[in-house]
Design an enzyme around this catalytic site. Structure first.
Site, short mmCIF file in Angstrom:
data_model
loop_
_atom_site.label_atom_id
_atom_site.label_comp_id
_atom_site.label_asym_id
_atom_site.label_seq_id
_atom_site.Cartn_x
_atom_site.Cartn_y
_atom_site.Cartn_z
CB ALA A 252 6.89 -4.74 -9.32
N PRO A 254 10.62 -0.16 -7.01
CG PRO A 254 12.52 0.48 -5.78
CD PRO A 254 11.02 0.42 -5.71
N GLY A 255 11.47 -2.78 -7.45
CA GLY A 255 11.76 -4.18 -7.72
C GLY A 255 12.45 -4.96 -6.61
CE LYS A 257 8.28 -5.15 0.05
NZ LYS A 257 8.55 -3.76 -0.40
CG ASP A 274 5.10 0.47 -10.34
OD1 ASP A 274 5.33 0.04 -9.18
OD2 ASP A 274 4.78 1.66 -10.57
CG ASP A 300 -4.67 1.07 -12.88
OD1 ASP A 300 -4.41 0.72 -11.71
OD2 ASP A 300 -5.58 1.88 -13.16
CG ASP A 319 5.23 -3.47 -1.40
OD1 ASP A 319 4.74 -3.17 -0.30
OD2 ASP A 319 6.39 -3.16 -1.74
CB CYS A 372 6.17 0.71 3.99
SG CYS A 372 5.94 1.90 2.66
C1 LIG Z 1 5.46 0.54 -2.05
S1 LIG Z 1 5.90 0.85 -3.68
C2 LIG Z 1 6.44 -0.72 -4.20
C3 LIG Z 1 7.83 -1.13 -3.76
C4 LIG Z 1 8.29 -2.42 -4.42
N1 LIG Z 1 7.35 -3.49 -4.22
C5 LIG Z 1 9.65 -2.88 -3.93
O1 LIG Z 1 9.74 -3.74 -3.06
O2 LIG Z 1 10.66 -2.39 -4.44
C6 LIG Z 1 4.35 0.99 -4.42
C7 LIG Z 1 4.38 1.01 -5.93
O3 LIG Z 1 3.03 0.98 -6.40
C8 LIG Z 1 2.99 1.66 -7.62
N2 LIG Z 1 1.57 1.95 -7.93
C9 LIG Z 1 0.79 2.94 -7.44
N3 LIG Z 1 -0.45 2.82 -7.93
C10 LIG Z 1 -0.46 1.73 -8.72
C11 LIG Z 1 -1.45 1.09 -9.53
N4 LIG Z 1 -2.70 1.57 -9.59
N5 LIG Z 1 -1.10 0.01 -10.23
C12 LIG Z 1 0.18 -0.48 -10.19
N6 LIG Z 1 1.15 0.08 -9.45
C13 LIG Z 1 0.83 1.17 -8.73
C14 LIG Z 1 3.87 2.87 -7.41
O4 LIG Z 1 4.33 3.39 -8.65
C15 LIG Z 1 5.00 2.27 -6.56
O5 LIG Z 1 6.08 1.90 -7.37
#
Ligand SMILES: C[S@@+](CC[C@H](N)C(=O)[O-])C[C@H]1O[C@@H](n2cnc3c(N)ncnc32)[C@H](O)[C@@H]1O
Length: 430
Positions: A252, A254-255, A257, A274, A300, A319, A372
């Site tokens: 999620a 930095p939030g 979505k 996250d 996780d 995401d 993305c």
């Molecule tokens: C593409 S970004 C998300 C952007 C966010 N959805 C937004 O719209 O602002 C991907 C996120 O996945 C998190 N991440 C990576 N591996 C993860 C895991 N195993 N479990 C949960 N979050 C994870 C990262 O820390 C990062 O913040």
């Protein structure tokens, strides 16, 4: 004493390219050393520009410098890139670009390079073009491994993609319908002399005619609006969560979505998780600014045992962590920080997340998978594998993409970032 912006830009690009630091960490540090918004903007332009055109600029340095600059002199190499970038790609008069770049040797404690920097920039001015046949990586300003992947994935469109990756990104806003309406906010923008190029009626998104500093956006601090790309705004639209739904946004931070989901209806019960606790602070700040509420957890997504309380979700957004190869316009450092070997590891992580999260979706529930990225292995191939291995998963048609079963948005399409979407439903009788 005013800071020399060329010296700060050279340091910033050096930290990214040689030390592997991210531009989003390094640039604010250097920008913090200058006062005026105009100087901050120019510093940004120089750093982004050099990272966009790095191979081409380095090619020109090689034309005029016999021995590569190494060790303590290395920052001089990046200063030369900053100098040539200004001459080739900015409207800064050449004499000012050269004088300021040469002067930067002082603050960079490289006065002994002053004559050399001056000579190289003047040689470049005299002979801006070379007759060499350039390798594709230089011609298209992308690393070879990545260029090959784009060419393989998009035999028809690869040139359009690499060209789009060199452009400045468009700026999109998302109007918070819990605070105002798009029509009213457009009036405020007009009064602030901020032009709107188009509007997305589904997402409450506005494409600005020109990027502006967020400080100019009316009621930004009151949470009336957020900056979010048009492609990213499709996540909440495709998830189409409704009042009463129990929703999980499992990557999620930095939030952006998470907040969009809640702006559509504050009655949705959203859990945002996250893996990075520090990044979750940004989720909390965004929720607070926009006046929204969600359960925010550090966890996780690939292993739900530590945080899942046993109550399944109606709708889930993944995401996923990805290569970021769709957002190079906004993050040109991705081209130099990513390694070919990262992609396989990301594909494995995405697969683990998909598999773990599917288990906590209610029968009949909806899951939207987003990245993305523009690489098929993270997107279409990942989802085809998932559907093949999970008999209870059905791909749904996407209303926004001519009813096809997934949607690969390429960078620059309809002024959006590169994004991938697929929407899956779990069969009701499991
Ligand atoms: C593409 S970004 C998300 C952007 C966010 N959805 C937004 O719209 O602002 C991907 C996120 O996945 C998190 N991440 C990576 N591996 C993860 C895991 N195993 N479990 C949960 N979050 C994870 C990262 O820390 C990062 O913040």
């Amino acid at each position: 004493m005013s800071k020399n912006l060329r010296a700060l830009a050279a340091k910033c690009v050096y930290a990214v390219v040689d030390k592997g630091r991210s531009l989003s960490d390094e640039l604010p540090k250097q920008q913090g050393l200058v006062e005026s918004p105009k100087d901050k903007g120019l510093l940004q332009e120089l750093c982004y520009g050099v990272l966009r055109y790095l191979p081409e600029l380095e090619h020109h340095v090689r034309r005029f410098v016999d021995k590569p600059l190494k060790g303590k002199q290395r920052v001089g190499h990046f200063l030369l890139l900053v100098g040539i970038y200004q001459i080739k790609y900015t409207r800064i008069p050449d004499h000012a670009a050269v004088a300021e770049t040469v002067a930067a040797t002082g603050p960079l404690k490289s006065r002994h390079l002053k004559g050399m920097v001056n000579a190289v920039l003047r040689s470049y001015q005299r002979q801006p073009d070379s007759d060499d046949t350039l390798p594709d990586a230089v011609r298209y300003n992308h690393p070879s491994w990545f260029l090959k992947k784009i060419q393989q994935g998009y035999p028809q469109d690869w040139q359009q993609i690499v060209t789009a990756n060199l452009q400045r990104p468009s700026m999109w806003l998302r109007v918070n319908r819990q605070k105002t309406t798009v029509a009213d906010y457009k009036t405020l923008l007009a009064a602030a002399e901020i032009g709107v190029a188009s509007e997305d009626p589904d997402s409450h998104g506005l494409l600005l005619s020109q990027a502006v500093d967020v400080t100019r956006l009316p009621h930004f601090h009151d949470g009336w609006v957020s900056v979010q790309d048009g492609a990213a705004q499709m996540a909440a639209i495709l998830l189409s969560a409704e009042s009463g739904d129990k929703v999980l946004d499992c990557c999620a931070a930095p939030g952006g979505k998470t907040c969009h989901i809640l702006e559509r209806s504050a009655e949705i019960d959203v859990t945002a998780i996250d893996i990075e606790a520090e990044r979750l602070t940004r989720v909390k700040e965004n929720l607070q600014r926009l006046g929204l509420t969600a359960k925010v957890l550090c966890g996780d997504a690939a292993d739900t045992s530590d945080w899942f309380d046993g109550e399944m979700f109606d709708k889930i957004l993944i995401d996923a962590p990805c290569s970021g190869t769709g957002v190079i316009r906004k993050n040109p450092d991705i081209k130099w920080l990513r390694r070919a070997s990262d992609i396989d590891a990301l594909v494995v992580l995405q697969r683990q997340i998909l598999d773990a999260i599917w288990a906590i979706l209610k029968p009949g529930g909806i899951m939207v998978y987003a990245t993305c990225s523009i690489l098929p292995e993270e997107n279409k191939e990942q989802i085809q594998r998932f559907v093949k291995e999970n008999q209870d998963a059905t791909l749904l048609n996407l209303t926004r993409a001519n009813a096809s079963q997934d949607w690969q948005i390429l960078p620059g399409n309809e002024s959006m970032d590169g994004f991938y979407y697929a929407k899956l439903q779990k069969s009701a009788n499991v």
